[in-house]
Write a protein that holds these residues in place. Sequence first.
Motif, PDB file in Angstrom:
ATOM      1  N   ILE A  77       0.835  -1.197   0.000  1.00  0.00           N
ATOM      2  CA  ILE A  77       0.000   0.000   0.000  1.00  0.00           C
ATOM      3  C   ILE A  77       0.877   1.256   0.000  1.00  0.00           C
ATOM      4  N   TYR A  78       1.951   1.241   0.770  1.00  0.00           N
ATOM      5  CA  TYR A  78       2.891   2.361   0.828  1.00  0.00           C
ATOM      6  C   TYR A  78       3.511   2.617  -0.542  1.00  0.00           C
ATOM      7  N   ASP A  79       4.068   1.576  -1.139  1.00  0.00           N
ATOM      8  CA  ASP A  79       4.717   1.743  -2.441  1.00  0.00           C
ATOM      9  C   ASP A  79       3.703   2.096  -3.526  1.00  0.00           C
ATOM     10  N   GLY A  80       2.553   1.410  -3.505  1.00  0.00           N
ATOM     11  CA  GLY A  80       1.537   1.673  -4.508  1.00  0.00           C
ATOM     12  C   GLY A  80       0.950   3.065  -4.393  1.00  0.00           C
ATOM     13  N   GLY A  81       0.730   3.512  -3.165  1.00  0.00           N
ATOM     14  CA  GLY A  81       0.196   4.853  -2.957  1.00  0.00           C
ATOM     15  C   GLY A  81       1.150   5.926  -3.438  1.00  0.00           C
ATOM     16  N   ARG A  82       2.419   5.766  -3.153  1.00  0.00           N
ATOM     17  CA  ARG A  82       3.412   6.750  -3.592  1.00  0.00           C
ATOM     18  C   ARG A  82       3.529   6.781  -5.107  1.00  0.00           C
ATOM     19  N   ALA A  83       3.330   5.621  -5.740  1.00  0.00           N
ATOM     20  CA  ALA A  83       3.463   5.543  -7.199  1.00  0.00           C
ATOM     21  C   ALA A  83       2.168   5.893  -7.930  1.00  0.00           C
ATOM     22  N   SER A 120      -0.476   3.996  -7.929  1.00  0.00           N
ATOM     23  CA  SER A 120      -1.030   2.742  -8.439  1.00  0.00           C
ATOM     24  C   SER A 120      -2.470   2.549  -7.971  1.00  0.00           C
ATOM     25  N   GLN A 121      -3.220   1.777  -8.746  1.00  0.00           N
ATOM     26  CA  GLN A 121      -4.587   1.419  -8.389  1.00  0.00           C
ATOM     27  C   GLN A 121      -4.631   0.279  -7.378  1.00  0.00           C
ATOM     28  N   GLU A 122      -3.503  -0.411  -7.172  1.00  0.00           N
ATOM     29  CA  GLU A 122      -3.510  -1.627  -6.365  1.00  0.00           C
ATOM     30  C   GLU A 122      -3.982  -1.409  -4.932  1.00  0.00           C
ATOM     31  N   PRO A 123      -3.553  -0.351  -4.219  1.00  0.00           N
ATOM     32  CA  PRO A 123      -4.081  -0.175  -2.864  1.00  0.00           C
ATOM     33  C   PRO A 123      -5.598  -0.043  -2.818  1.00  0.00           C
ATOM     34  N   VAL A 124      -6.161   0.704  -3.769  1.00  0.00           N
ATOM     35  CA  VAL A 124      -7.621   0.871  -3.805  1.00  0.00           C
ATOM     36  C   VAL A 124      -8.295  -0.464  -4.079  1.00  0.00           C
ATOM     37  N   ASP A 125      -7.753  -1.199  -5.043  1.00  0.00           N
ATOM     38  CA  ASP A 125      -8.318  -2.517  -5.348  1.00  0.00           C
ATOM     39  C   ASP A 125      -8.225  -3.441  -4.142  1.00  0.00           C
ATOM     40  N   PHE A 126      -7.102  -3.377  -3.441  1.00  0.00           N
ATOM     41  CA  PHE A 126      -6.927  -4.234  -2.262  1.00  0.00           C
ATOM     42  C   PHE A 126      -7.987  -3.934  -1.213  1.00  0.00           C
ATOM     43  N   TRP A 127      -8.123  -2.660  -0.856  1.00  0.00           N
ATOM     44  CA  TRP A 127      -9.103  -2.308   0.168  1.00  0.00           C
ATOM     45  C   TRP A 127     -10.510  -2.673  -0.278  1.00  0.00           C
ATOM     46  N   ARG A 128     -10.848  -2.376  -1.517  1.00  0.00           N
ATOM     47  CA  ARG A 128     -12.190  -2.672  -2.003  1.00  0.00           C
ATOM     48  C   ARG A 128     -12.506  -4.171  -1.856  1.00  0.00           C
ATOM     49  N   GLU A 129     -11.585  -5.005  -2.313  1.00  0.00           N
ATOM     50  CA  GLU A 129     -11.852  -6.440  -2.269  1.00  0.00           C
ATOM     51  C   GLU A 129     -11.718  -7.007  -0.862  1.00  0.00           C
ATOM     52  N   GLU A 130     -10.815  -6.443  -0.061  1.00  0.00           N
ATOM     53  CA  GLU A 130     -10.698  -6.891   1.324  1.00  0.00           C
ATOM     54  C   GLU A 130     -11.975  -6.592   2.096  1.00  0.00           C
ATOM     55  N   TYR A 131     -12.523  -5.407   1.913  1.00  0.00           N
ATOM     56  CA  TYR A 131     -13.726  -5.039   2.656  1.00  0.00           C
ATOM     57  C   TYR A 131     -14.935  -5.848   2.190  1.00  0.00           C
ATOM     58  N   HIS A 132     -14.993  -6.166   0.891  1.00  0.00           N
ATOM     59  CA  HIS A 132     -16.043  -7.073   0.421  1.00  0.00           C
ATOM     60  C   HIS A 132     -15.891  -8.446   1.077  1.00  0.00           C
ATOM     61  N   LEU A 133     -14.638  -8.890   1.238  1.00  0.00           N
ATOM     62  CA  LEU A 133     -14.392 -10.164   1.913  1.00  0.00           C
ATOM     63  C   LEU A 133     -14.861 -10.121   3.360  1.00  0.00           C
ATOM     64  N   ASN A 134     -14.591  -9.022   4.058  1.00  0.00           N
ATOM     65  CA  ASN A 134     -15.041  -8.891   5.442  1.00  0.00           C
ATOM     66  C   ASN A 134     -16.558  -9.047   5.535  1.00  0.00           C
ATOM     67  N   ALA A 135     -17.278  -8.395   4.617  1.00  0.00           N
ATOM     68  CA  ALA A 135     -18.738  -8.494   4.622  1.00  0.00           C
ATOM     69  C   ALA A 135     -19.187  -9.919   4.310  1.00  0.00           C
ATOM     70  N   HIS A 160       0.021  12.853   4.637  1.00  0.00           N
ATOM     71  CA  HIS A 160       1.431  12.776   5.018  1.00  0.00           C
ATOM     72  C   HIS A 160       1.644  11.686   6.055  1.00  0.00           C
ATOM     73  N   ASP A 161       0.762  11.600   7.045  1.00  0.00           N
ATOM     74  CA  ASP A 161       1.027  10.766   8.213  1.00  0.00           C
ATOM     75  C   ASP A 161       1.092   9.278   7.880  1.00  0.00           C
ATOM     76  N   PHE A 162       0.302   8.807   6.909  1.00  0.00           N
ATOM     77  CA  PHE A 162       0.367   7.399   6.566  1.00  0.00           C
ATOM     78  C   PHE A 162       1.750   7.036   6.035  1.00  0.00           C
ATOM     79  N   TYR A 163       2.244   7.782   5.099  1.00  0.00           N
ATOM     80  CA  TYR A 163       3.554   7.464   4.518  1.00  0.00           C
ATOM     81  C   TYR A 163       4.670   7.649   5.544  1.00  0.00           C
ATOM     82  N   GLU A 164       4.525   8.649   6.402  1.00  0.00           N
ATOM     83  CA  GLU A 164       5.527   8.853   7.450  1.00  0.00           C
ATOM     84  C   GLU A 164       5.457   7.744   8.491  1.00  0.00           C
ATOM     85  N   GLY A 165       4.258   7.308   8.837  1.00  0.00           N
ATOM     86  CA  GLY A 165       4.123   6.240   9.822  1.00  0.00           C
ATOM     87  C   GLY A 165       4.677   4.919   9.329  1.00  0.00           C
TER      88      GLY A 165
END
Length: 360
Positions: free
Chosen positions: A74-80, A82-97, A308-313
Amino acid sequence: MPSTSDPQTLIERTGTLGRIRLNRPKALNSLTLPMVRDIERALDAFEADPGIGAVLITGEGERGLCAGGDIRMIYDGGRAGSQEPVDFWREEYHLNAHLNRLEKPFVAFMDGIVMGGGGGVSVYASHRIVTERTRFAMPETGIGFFPDVGASWFLTRRRDELGTYAGLTGEPLAAADTIAFGLADSYVPSDRLPDLAENLSRLPASATRAAVSATVSASADAPPPAQVARQHASIDRLFAFDTIEEILDALAKDGSDFAERTLSVLQTKSPLSLKVTLRLLRLGRQETSLEACLEREFAATAAVLRSHDFYEGVRAAVVDKDRNPQWRPARLGDVTPADVAAFFAPSEEPLFAGVEGKET
């Protein structure tokens, strides 16, 4: 030990038991997008199979069930960009449901580390089993994020402030506390888990949840004494407020060892994350569906990728590992209403059709 060419998720059938084994032990079984998709496909297959009576999720290795999502991706994809972090969260949250509405008995062995997304693949189980090695936590405020995977739902189902404490502090909970916080059900020593899995696999495919409960109970013991839950009354009093400033002020005035330790922990967290998290928890408490909470959390991830805080954290915890994040803003008093409001704008592409949260 699995090699890099081994599958990240092992799906199998043992007797009447559908098995999902997270298979990244060197990475504490942290979830990747392919793993989320593997689990979804496995659930669909197990639900459609009349020979499967129950589903079991476990983590390979001895360190934990799952330490969360693949935060470096997510860190690398967000900085670049990329669509991958969004896709990950979308599908992960569907899995949770999906896990939450699973009709067949669903058993989770919450052995070892269970953090973040690891909670998301276990807390929705009908039978949640902890061991002497369990360390459950939602530590996201320490990396400039917020507890997600439906945490604004599952941390707010009780009429107390234990979930508020867990979500804000990110402090790890051992077995008895995980049960006391309403996040697990039974304590089974880790050396009994293989036999328990075998016993579950021998149940008839038509076995009810009560039959699964009886099988689990036959292996279960009373857990060691809870530690954090002993402070239940103090937590309810000190975390009852709707602003972080009031909570910190109450902790500072309390003077107890517990309050001083907790205050010190909170002072290391991202001020922006603390404010966003508390608001998510308070709004989640009013909701009547997990989907509404996941919808709000998914919308908030867009602001995470711009923050800022996500990438710094993540830099401080995972990349450079200096454990010295420089939050921005650095002080609670400098976090503006607009900073927080940015996390509550509705998503342009909602997760669930027809699901609306209450007024944010």
